[in-house]
Design an enzyme around this catalytic site. Sequence first.
Site, short mmCIF file in Angstrom:
data_model
loop_
_atom_site.label_atom_id
_atom_site.label_comp_id
_atom_site.label_asym_id
_atom_site.label_seq_id
_atom_site.Cartn_x
_atom_site.Cartn_y
_atom_site.Cartn_z
N GLU A 48 -23.92 61.90 39.49
CA GLU A 48 -25.02 61.94 40.48
C GLU A 48 -25.07 63.33 41.07
O GLU A 48 -24.16 63.75 41.79
CB GLU A 48 -24.77 60.90 41.57
CG GLU A 48 -25.80 60.95 42.70
CD GLU A 48 -25.41 60.08 43.89
OE1 GLU A 48 -24.71 59.06 43.71
OE2 GLU A 48 -25.79 60.42 45.02
N ARG A 52 -29.16 68.47 47.61
CA ARG A 52 -28.71 69.03 48.89
C ARG A 52 -28.65 70.54 48.90
O ARG A 52 -28.25 71.14 49.89
CB ARG A 52 -27.33 68.48 49.26
CG ARG A 52 -27.29 66.98 49.40
CD ARG A 52 -25.94 66.50 49.89
NE ARG A 52 -25.75 65.10 49.56
CZ ARG A 52 -24.61 64.45 49.70
NH1 ARG A 52 -23.56 65.05 50.18
NH2 ARG A 52 -24.53 63.17 49.37
N THR A 76 -29.36 61.66 47.10
CA THR A 76 -29.95 62.19 48.34
C THR A 76 -31.47 62.26 48.21
O THR A 76 -32.11 63.18 48.74
CB THR A 76 -29.32 63.56 48.73
OG1 THR A 76 -27.93 63.57 48.41
CG2 THR A 76 -29.44 63.78 50.23
N LYS A 136 -26.21 50.62 47.17
CA LYS A 136 -25.17 51.53 47.61
C LYS A 136 -24.75 51.06 49.01
O LYS A 136 -25.59 50.62 49.79
CB LYS A 136 -25.77 52.92 47.69
CG LYS A 136 -24.86 53.99 48.18
CD LYS A 136 -25.47 55.33 47.81
CE LYS A 136 -24.54 56.44 48.16
NZ LYS A 136 -24.66 57.54 47.20
O1 LIG Z 1 -22.27 62.45 51.51
C1 LIG Z 1 -21.45 61.74 51.05
C2 LIG Z 1 -21.28 61.51 49.62
O2 LIG Z 1 -22.21 60.63 49.16
C3 LIG Z 1 -19.91 61.04 49.34
O3 LIG Z 1 -19.10 62.03 49.73
P1 LIG Z 1 -17.55 61.80 49.99
O4 LIG Z 1 -16.99 61.12 48.81
O5 LIG Z 1 -17.07 63.20 50.15
O6 LIG Z 1 -17.42 61.03 51.26
C1 LIG Z 2 -24.98 59.92 50.16
C2 LIG Z 2 -26.06 59.36 49.37
O1 LIG Z 2 -26.30 58.20 49.38
C3 LIG Z 2 -26.83 60.24 48.56
O2 LIG Z 2 -26.58 61.43 48.62
O3 LIG Z 2 -27.72 59.79 47.86
#
Ligand SMILES: O=C[C@H](O)COP(=O)(O)O
Ligand SMILES: CC(=O)C(=O)O
Length: 221
Positions: A48, A52, A76, A136
């Site tokens: 994925e 961002r 995102t 999710k």
């Molecule tokens: O923004 C969060 C991501 O979707 C997951 O990030 P993380 O595994 O670093 O919490």
């Molecule tokens: C965090 C999340 O759900 C996304 O980046 O799509």
Amino acid sequence: MSATRSPAHSPVCVLDVSPVVPVVVVEDVATAVPLARALLAGGIGVVELTLRTPVALDAVRAVALEVPEILLGVGTCTSADDVARAVDAGAQFLVSPGTTRSLVEAARDRDVPLLPGVATVSEALAALELGIHELKFFPAQQSGGVPFLAALRTVLPQVRFCPTGGISPATAGEYLALSNVGCVGGSWLTPADALAAGDFARVEELARAAVALRGATGAHG
Ligand SMILES: O=C[C@H](O)COP(=O)(O)O
Ligand SMILES: CC(=O)C(=O)O
């Protein structure tokens, strides 16, 4: 450039491809293809790429064209415009931190599966009303973690989750042992320092360890 790729058939297959969906923030487009190849080499068949950074869509296009073996998601997505841009770039599935009718409709218009986020029972019910059973759970650790999902098994047995947010290799197994969890999402497979250093061997090693999590979880509870 518009990539042409077959969409994933349904979010069900997205949850079943791998125990861990790597959630990636691409800062340098040159890392996108090697990181996708490293994940594949480590046994992870899905990625994925999140919207961002300014280079995110270029990264999606590059992976779509050069690593067709990997199931390519774009995360995102927070608007219908994001959905359109992601699909045009080659997304085979879409991920959103939340759930709105416009996101769901935009994804359906493009015939691409959407894995939308929820963090409460009411949000899960609203998603069910929109016909979505694969969700999710975000941000997972901060929103109740394993005990929350365990409690939902009795009241919403028809829903399966991909918990994401704050999950680590140490906690992933507890999530994967739940019968209503198909996979978990996490950023730990593609650490920013490894990508910046071009250390794709580390990404491959982290992917290999993530694949092994499935065998380590034992029976579903
Ligand atoms: O923004 C969060 C991501 O979707 C997951 O990030 P993380 O595994 O670093 O919490
Ligand atoms: C965090 C999340 O759900 C996304 O980046 O799509």
